[in-house]
Design an enzyme around this catalytic site. Structure first.
Site, PDB file in Angstrom:
ATOM      1  CG  ASP A 102      29.053 -51.805 -13.855  1.00 27.67           C
ATOM      2  OD1 ASP A 102      29.235 -52.362 -15.109  1.00 27.67           O
ATOM      3  OD2 ASP A 102      29.679 -50.904 -13.294  1.00 27.67           O
TER       4      ASP A 102
HETATM    5  N1  URA Z   1      30.017 -46.862 -16.035  1.00 26.38           N
HETATM    6  C1  URA Z   1      30.131 -47.594 -14.938  1.00 26.38           C
HETATM    7  O1  URA Z   1      31.210 -47.626 -14.286  1.00 26.38           O
HETATM    8  N2  URA Z   1      29.145 -48.452 -14.902  1.00 26.38           N
HETATM    9  C2  URA Z   1      28.246 -48.440 -15.508  1.00 26.38           C
HETATM   10  O2  URA Z   1      27.390 -49.267 -15.252  1.00 26.38           O
HETATM   11  C3  URA Z   1      28.032 -47.400 -16.738  1.00 26.38           C
HETATM   12  C4  URA Z   1      29.223 -46.678 -16.751  1.00 26.38           C
END
Ligand code: URA
Length: 261
Positions: A102
């Protein structure tokens, strides 16, 4: 090496596309148009041109990148900074990220031009483990931990997550975390919430559902304010890499990830 393999590994196009280019007469070997994709060439001696431009052989490349928060996992974007914007190589054509983090997640991200490598790491059947360090508002009791470990529903589809591993690093108040790791950098809370409980730890999962770690922790009442991927399979983030820096993977690291060592 076959001519079509050479062109695909030099990021001219996919194996299928480059075969078409060759058949259309867009490729020359030592000055001669060649229309047979399977012809053998010597990448160290032969002179290959595509649309009259010399093709530099690059072969397969594998990078470990320390992703900072604030950039998106994409190869290009009109608005946001992307992970590829951190690379200073002459030619990044054909290089893509293996999975996604993310925008606000930091840590280990792999990039390559090798589709088989990506498939090996991302294919659900392979169950490659990814380990994340998290800091979350809330607390985790025995029952929450058991639910995370055994599988939990995180969406409308009701499909349970695969068993996960969890290690709690610390339970404490927002104030304690603030003193220890300057949690304010990640999450700005009113000072009257200083007694809010905070938990940090490591969650290891073997799937790649969207926002999976945040959704799993939310399902047990914890709100993630900081997330960092620390390892993929046997490969740990090289902590000598500052955020935004990258390095090539070593041959041994690649082979271990592929399960060959
Ligand atoms: N899980 C999440 O919630 N975000 C990420 O970036 C990777 C795994």
């Amino acid at each position: 090496m076959r001519l079509d393999k050479f062109l695909a590994e030099s990021s001219i196009g996919t194996r299928k596309n480059v075969r078409t280019y060759i058949k259309e007469g867009a490729v020359k070997v030592n000055g001669q148009v060649i229309t047979e994709p399977a012809i053998e060439i010597n990448e160290n001696i032969d002179f290959i041109e595509y649309l009259d431009k010399v093709v530099d052989y690059r072969g397969k490349v594998y990078y470990m990148f320390h992703k900072p928060a604030g950039c998106i996992t994409a190869t290009k974007d009109e608005v946001n900074k992307t992970v590829l914007d951190f690379f200073h190589e002459d030619n990044m054509n054909g290089i893509f990220h293996v999975g996604r983090l993310d925008k606000d997640t930091e840590g280990l991200l792999l990039l390559t031009n090798d589709g088989e490598f990506e498939h090996h790491l991302m294919c659900p059947g392979k169950h490659v483990e990814k380990k994340y360090f998290f800091v979350a508002l809330g607390s985790l009791n025995e029952e929450g931990i058991k639910r995370l470990e055994s599988g939990i529903s995180i969406g409308e589809d009701g499909v349970l997550t695969k068993p996960a591993k969890i290690e709690i690093a610390k339970h404490g108040s927002y104030k304690e975390f603030e003193e220890e790791m300057d949690i304010r950098k990640f999450y700005n809370m009113e000072s009257n919430c200083y007694n809010q409980l905070v938990v940090s730890g490591y969650l290891t999962i073997s799937e790649g559902r969207k926002h999976q770690v945040k959704r799993m922790l939310k399902a047990v009442g914890c709100y993630v304010v900081y997330l960092k991927r620390v390892s993929i399979g046997s490969l740990m983030l090289d902590e000598s890499l500052e955020k935004g820096q990258y390095r090539m993977l070593k041959e041994e690291e690649i082979q271990k990830l592929l399960g060959n060592l």
